[in-house]
Write a protein that holds these residues in place. Sequence first.
Motif, PDB file in Angstrom:
ATOM      1  N   THR A 133      95.747 -57.638  16.797  1.00 36.28           N
ATOM      2  CA  THR A 133      96.947 -57.218  17.533  1.00 36.28           C
ATOM      3  C   THR A 133      97.332 -55.798  17.173  1.00 36.28           C
ATOM      4  N   SER A 134      97.234 -55.461  15.889  1.00 35.89           N
ATOM      5  CA  SER A 134      97.547 -54.106  15.444  1.00 35.89           C
ATOM      6  C   SER A 134      96.607 -53.088  16.089  1.00 35.89           C
TER       7      SER A 134
ATOM      8  N   ARG B  24      97.872 -52.368  19.466  1.00 30.81           N
ATOM      9  CA  ARG B  24      99.157 -51.655  19.399  1.00 30.81           C
ATOM     10  C   ARG B  24      98.951 -50.162  19.174  1.00 30.81           C
TER      11      ARG B  24
ATOM     12  N   TYR C 134     102.468 -53.237  10.511  1.00 31.17           N
ATOM     13  CA  TYR C 134     102.600 -53.925  11.798  1.00 31.17           C
ATOM     14  C   TYR C 134     101.905 -55.283  11.776  1.00 31.17           C
TER      15      TYR C 134
ATOM     16  N   PHE D 234     100.667 -53.966  26.683  1.00 29.93           N
ATOM     17  CA  PHE D 234     100.837 -52.712  25.957  1.00 29.93           C
ATOM     18  C   PHE D 234     100.630 -51.495  26.863  1.00 29.93           C
TER      19      PHE D 234
ATOM     20  N   LYS E 134     106.647 -57.727  20.407  1.00 29.44           N
ATOM     21  CA  LYS E 134     105.490 -56.857  20.211  1.00 29.44           C
ATOM     22  C   LYS E 134     105.769 -55.450  20.726  1.00 29.44           C
TER      23      LYS E 134
ATOM     24  N   ASP F  98     108.370 -53.492  18.642  1.00 28.12           N
ATOM     25  CA  ASP F  98     107.956 -53.310  17.251  1.00 28.12           C
ATOM     26  C   ASP F  98     108.780 -54.162  16.296  1.00 28.12           C
TER      27      ASP F  98
ATOM     28  N   THR G 247     107.685 -57.230  15.092  1.00 28.20           N
ATOM     29  CA  THR G 247     106.720 -58.304  14.881  1.00 28.20           C
ATOM     30  C   THR G 247     107.194 -59.299  13.820  1.00 28.20           C
TER      31      THR G 247
END
Length: 478
Positions: free
Chosen positions: A59-60, A63, A223, A284, A359, A362, A364
């Motif tokens: 996921t990071s 991002r 994150y 995103f 998400k 920010d 999380t």
Amino acid sequence: MKDTAVYGIATVVPRLFSFILNPLYVMPGVMDMEKFAQVSINFSWLVFFNVILSYGMETSFFRFYNTEDKKDVVSTTTISLFWSSLAFLVLGLVFRGGFAWALKTDVEYMPYIVWVLVLDALTIAPFSKLRADSRPLYYAVVKIGSVCCNVLLNFFFLLFLPKLANAHPGSIWDDLFTRDFQVGYVFVANVISSLFALLLLIPLYFKISWHFNKTLWKRMMNYSIPVMFAGIAFAINEVFDRPLLSYMHVAKDDIAKYSACYKLALFMTLFTTAFRLGIEPFFFSHASKDNARQTYATITKYFVILGSVILLGVVVFADVLKYILVPTASYWEGMKIVPIIVLANLCLGIYTNLSVWYKLADRTKMGAYISGIGAVITILFNIALIPVWGYMGSAIATLSAYGTMMLVSYIIGAKYYPIPYDVKTMGTYMALAIVLSSISFYVPVLRHTYVFGVVALLGFIFFVYRNEKNTLLKLVKK
């Protein structure tokens, strides 16, 4: 929808192949219920430790991939996962006895479990890069190829090798065959198929710069760590019921029935997984658009609609589907969990859509808190309900956890990242599907005739079409 369709093929086909293994495992003469229960429990631990070894870096990756230097993100992610996986490999093999004791499994299986976890962790960065670069064909070939390898090896080890060994004593087949090693063979097949996937992805390792950006890594870890804790909580919600059933001394036969019939949630799982793979990069990349929030609301609405149709369809035809996925009658006592588990997975899918707010904002950590609430409910409800209702208590705990997470995410998200969801319409579709599926499944006369179920399903589809006709026609034209 296009992305969901493309990645859906890469997800649905491997999942369909892997679910072929369920009928194999429950086939009389292949393995008994106790061994099948052990396989289910060990695979639950695989899910749990997969989350730890990935520690939210997938996921990071998405991002930061669209906002930072792409090469730095790829190389930093890859290097981080490589060394952490290597460290786990050493620890897992050295302390395999302690791990086996804690997981309540045989120590002889631990090396295979450790290797599967490490090999899978080493594919996380390459798979993420393929998704980010919109290379679905490469992604699909590796995924489908790996699962085909796994399925074929399972059939070979569990079905054909014993016959070859018995038919040719003293031959190479007899040397390869080990009696009462069915659980081990399952993990040997997984090790080989995971290695196969990694070998297909090796070229991506040679294309990165291998530059480790320490500053970027710290930001990515800040994150990803909350995402990891959310993932751990998710793993508890998803699979920890099987180990809990074992820890609470539920009979292995009952765990086997529960695990086998749980597989009928396949179709909802496929839908939600494919949708997540397609939609997560979109969330995103679309965040800066003026109409982003309305788009998110529309996507969620149609997710609920499609999910409700799948819920009703699976429950109506559950007694047909069991002949495919659970063809052995001795496991059918567990069929009573099917409507509950399918509904629970729909709630999980809705939660996944709703989770876009934390998400993109920010936050999380909020995801970790919400999943943590679900994990607490899972553990407490299992402890409270298993002694009363057995594995049915685990099914109720799963639904309670996912339903709570869905509601909590919606309520908190409305405060921090308001999205104009059409709650009334979504609630109507979902409630109607739940009522119709409950009647068709839990009323014995209606369940076995199928007339009510088929009419209910067709009527529900017509109701959806009548209300959503204009939008559906536009989608078909596109």
